[in-house]
Write a protein that holds these residues in place. Sequence first.
Motif, PDB file in Angstrom:
ATOM      1  N   ARG A   1      -8.626  -2.123   8.877  1.00 50.45           N
ATOM      2  CA  ARG A   1      -9.999  -2.459   9.286  1.00 50.45           C
ATOM      3  C   ARG A   1     -10.207  -3.954   9.445  1.00 50.45           C
ATOM      4  NH1 ARG A   1     -12.389   1.952   5.377  1.00 50.45           N
ATOM      5  NH2 ARG A   1     -12.357   3.699   6.821  1.00 50.45           N
ATOM      6  N   GLY A   2      -9.438  -4.718   8.694  1.00 53.62           N
ATOM      7  CA  GLY A   2      -9.556  -6.174   8.777  1.00 53.62           C
ATOM      8  C   GLY A   2      -8.949  -6.754  10.039  1.00 53.62           C
TER       9      GLY A   2
ATOM     10  N   ARG B   1      -0.192   0.689  10.257  1.00 53.73           N
ATOM     11  CA  ARG B   1      -0.890   1.939  10.597  1.00 53.73           C
ATOM     12  C   ARG B   1      -0.023   3.156  10.285  1.00 53.73           C
ATOM     13  NH1 ARG B   1      -2.190  -1.622  14.638  1.00 53.73           N
ATOM     14  NH2 ARG B   1      -0.737  -0.708  16.123  1.00 53.73           N
ATOM     15  N   GLN B   2       1.271   3.041  10.518  1.00 55.93           N
ATOM     16  CA  GLN B   2       2.191   4.127  10.178  1.00 55.93           C
ATOM     17  C   GLN B   2       2.233   4.323   8.659  1.00 55.93           C
ATOM     18  OE1 GLN B   2       6.230   3.409  11.359  1.00 55.93           O
ATOM     19  NE2 GLN B   2       6.902   5.464  10.840  1.00 55.93           N
ATOM     20  N   ASN B   3       2.259   3.230   7.916  1.00 58.57           N
ATOM     21  CA  ASN B   3       2.264   3.328   6.451  1.00 58.57           C
ATOM     22  C   ASN B   3       0.972   3.975   5.951  1.00 58.57           C
ATOM     23  OD1 ASN B   3       4.773   2.168   6.393  1.00 58.57           O
ATOM     24  ND2 ASN B   3       4.111   0.204   5.577  1.00 58.57           N
ATOM     25  N   LEU B   4      -0.141   3.689   6.626  1.00 63.12           N
ATOM     26  CA  LEU B   4      -1.399   4.320   6.261  1.00 63.12           C
ATOM     27  C   LEU B   4      -1.320   5.834   6.479  1.00 63.12           C
ATOM     28  CD1 LEU B   4      -4.353   4.277   5.360  1.00 63.12           C
ATOM     29  CD2 LEU B   4      -4.969   3.686   7.725  1.00 63.12           C
ATOM     30  N   ALA B   5      -0.766   6.242   7.586  1.00 66.27           N
ATOM     31  CA  ALA B   5      -0.610   7.677   7.859  1.00 66.27           C
ATOM     32  C   ALA B   5       0.271   8.331   6.799  1.00 66.27           C
ATOM     33  CB  ALA B   5      -0.031   7.895   9.251  1.00 66.27           C
TER      34      ALA B   5
ATOM     35  N   GLY C   1       0.814  -1.210   0.000  1.00 64.99           N
ATOM     36  CA  GLY C   1       0.000   0.000   0.000  1.00 64.99           C
ATOM     37  C   GLY C   1       0.847   1.260   0.000  1.00 64.99           C
ATOM     38  N   LEU C   2       1.854   1.301   0.867  1.00 61.09           N
ATOM     39  CA  LEU C   2       2.719   2.482   0.897  1.00 61.09           C
ATOM     40  C   LEU C   2       3.519   2.589  -0.390  1.00 61.09           C
ATOM     41  CD1 LEU C   2       3.820   4.966   2.304  1.00 61.09           C
ATOM     42  CD2 LEU C   2       5.519   3.491   3.425  1.00 61.09           C
ATOM     43  N   ALA C   3       3.999   1.477  -0.910  1.00 66.04           N
ATOM     44  CA  ALA C   3       4.764   1.513  -2.159  1.00 66.04           C
ATOM     45  C   ALA C   3       3.897   2.036  -3.308  1.00 66.04           C
ATOM     46  CB  ALA C   3       5.320   0.133  -2.487  1.00 66.04           C
ATOM     47  N   LEU C   4       2.643   1.623  -3.352  1.00 68.56           N
ATOM     48  CA  LEU C   4       1.739   2.140  -4.385  1.00 68.56           C
ATOM     49  C   LEU C   4       1.568   3.648  -4.249  1.00 68.56           C
ATOM     50  CD1 LEU C   4      -0.956  -0.671  -4.461  1.00 68.56           C
ATOM     51  CD2 LEU C   4       0.405   0.100  -6.407  1.00 68.56           C
ATOM     52  N   ALA C   5       1.426   4.112  -3.016  1.00 69.63           N
ATOM     53  CA  ALA C   5       1.291   5.558  -2.796  1.00 69.63           C
ATOM     54  C   ALA C   5       2.554   6.284  -3.243  1.00 69.63           C
ATOM     55  CB  ALA C   5       0.998   5.830  -1.323  1.00 69.63           C
TER      56      ALA C   5
ATOM     57  N   GLY D   1       2.989   6.900  -6.979  1.00 70.85           N
ATOM     58  CA  GLY D   1       2.079   7.820  -7.659  1.00 70.85           C
ATOM     59  C   GLY D   1       0.624   7.412  -7.652  1.00 70.85           C
ATOM     60  N   ASP D   2       0.263   6.397  -6.891  1.00 67.93           N
ATOM     61  CA  ASP D   2      -1.124   5.961  -6.812  1.00 67.93           C
ATOM     62  C   ASP D   2      -1.578   5.941  -5.348  1.00 67.93           C
ATOM     63  OD1 ASP D   2      -3.612   4.940  -7.306  1.00 67.93           O
ATOM     64  OD2 ASP D   2      -2.915   3.057  -8.180  1.00 67.93           O
ATOM     65  N   PRO D   3      -1.637   7.133  -4.719  1.00 67.68           N
ATOM     66  CA  PRO D   3      -1.967   7.157  -3.295  1.00 67.68           C
ATOM     67  C   PRO D   3      -3.371   6.659  -2.975  1.00 67.68           C
ATOM     68  CG  PRO D   3      -1.785   9.389  -4.162  1.00 67.68           C
ATOM     69  CD  PRO D   3      -1.351   8.450  -5.248  1.00 67.68           C
ATOM     70  N   SER D   4      -4.338   6.875  -3.850  1.00 64.03           N
ATOM     71  CA  SER D   4      -5.699   6.429  -3.521  1.00 64.03           C
ATOM     72  C   SER D   4      -5.787   4.911  -3.429  1.00 64.03           C
ATOM     73  CB  SER D   4      -6.713   6.984  -4.522  1.00 64.03           C
ATOM     74  OG  SER D   4      -6.446   6.498  -5.816  1.00 64.03           O
ATOM     75  N   THR D   5      -5.144   4.205  -4.353  1.00 63.80           N
ATOM     76  CA  THR D   5      -5.134   2.737  -4.281  1.00 63.80           C
ATOM     77  C   THR D   5      -4.364   2.269  -3.052  1.00 63.80           C
ATOM     78  OG1 THR D   5      -5.269   2.583  -6.686  1.00 63.80           O
ATOM     79  CG2 THR D   5      -4.522   0.618  -5.514  1.00 63.80           C
ATOM     80  N   GLY D   6      -3.250   2.938  -2.764  1.00 61.81           N
ATOM     81  CA  GLY D   6      -2.464   2.585  -1.589  1.00 61.81           C
ATOM     82  C   GLY D   6      -3.255   2.773  -0.303  1.00 61.81           C
ATOM     83  N   VAL D   7      -3.957   3.897  -0.185  1.00 63.69           N
ATOM     84  CA  VAL D   7      -4.761   4.168   1.005  1.00 63.69           C
ATOM     85  C   VAL D   7      -5.882   3.142   1.121  1.00 63.69           C
ATOM     86  CG1 VAL D   7      -6.445   5.792   1.976  1.00 63.69           C
ATOM     87  CG2 VAL D   7      -4.207   6.615   1.223  1.00 63.69           C
ATOM     88  N   THR D   8      -6.541   2.835   0.021  1.00 64.85           N
ATOM     89  CA  THR D   8      -7.629   1.850   0.039  1.00 64.85           C
ATOM     90  C   THR D   8      -7.122   0.498   0.535  1.00 64.85           C
ATOM     91  OG1 THR D   8      -8.754   2.980  -1.766  1.00 64.85           O
ATOM     92  CG2 THR D   8      -9.356   0.680  -1.388  1.00 64.85           C
ATOM     93  N   LEU D   9      -5.983   0.076   0.029  1.00 65.20           N
ATOM     94  CA  LEU D   9      -5.396  -1.203   0.436  1.00 65.20           C
ATOM     95  C   LEU D   9      -5.015  -1.182   1.912  1.00 65.20           C
ATOM     96  CD1 LEU D   9      -4.361  -3.972  -0.558  1.00 65.20           C
ATOM     97  CD2 LEU D   9      -2.202  -2.853  -1.087  1.00 65.20           C
ATOM     98  N   LEU D  10      -4.407  -0.105   2.355  1.00 61.67           N
ATOM     99  CA  LEU D  10      -3.989  -0.006   3.752  1.00 61.67           C
ATOM    100  C   LEU D  10      -5.183   0.098   4.699  1.00 61.67           C
ATOM    101  CD1 LEU D  10      -0.941   2.320   3.172  1.00 61.67           C
ATOM    102  CD2 LEU D  10      -0.841   0.045   4.200  1.00 61.67           C
TER     103      LEU D  10
END
Length: 171
Positions: A153-154, A162-166, A132-136, A139-148
Amino acid sequence: MPNLALKLALSSVALVAVNNAATAAPTAHKHARQAEKALAKKKLPGAVAAAEAAVVADPRNAEYRLLLGRVYLEAGRFRSAATSFADALSLGGTSGSAALSLALARIGLGDQAAARAVLDEHGGTIPAGDRGLALALAGDPSTGVTLLEAEVRGGGSDAKTRQNLALAYAL
């Protein structure tokens, strides 16, 4: 008589090759340990030299290529790191670590499209928190955030996820 000479020459070449292979593995392992120690101490020139020596001693070993890539990445040699990580993958290195590291090296080179291609191709072997962080970063932060977010949540997340999500939110 020529056949006998040819057979003798081939058998001596085969013995030398077997002998060289038997001595290369301990030498390569020794150099790899030296590289790990130097890398841990941030002695990058020594780490580079030792990791390169390990690869020279055992060029078909994916783990030594992965180590060399890590050393190059730490030294800021992104092109060399990308080559080493790609070599590790082509030699059968199936760890998500090699693919993730290749993507990060390509991000460091400014080639986000190539990084995303690696992340897409090897997505199943890279932990979601890292992918997720690598995707962000690629250049694809929305996909990265969605994945994270899905990972958090899972319930399968840790502090790093959680840090990578931030960080992905920040991008």
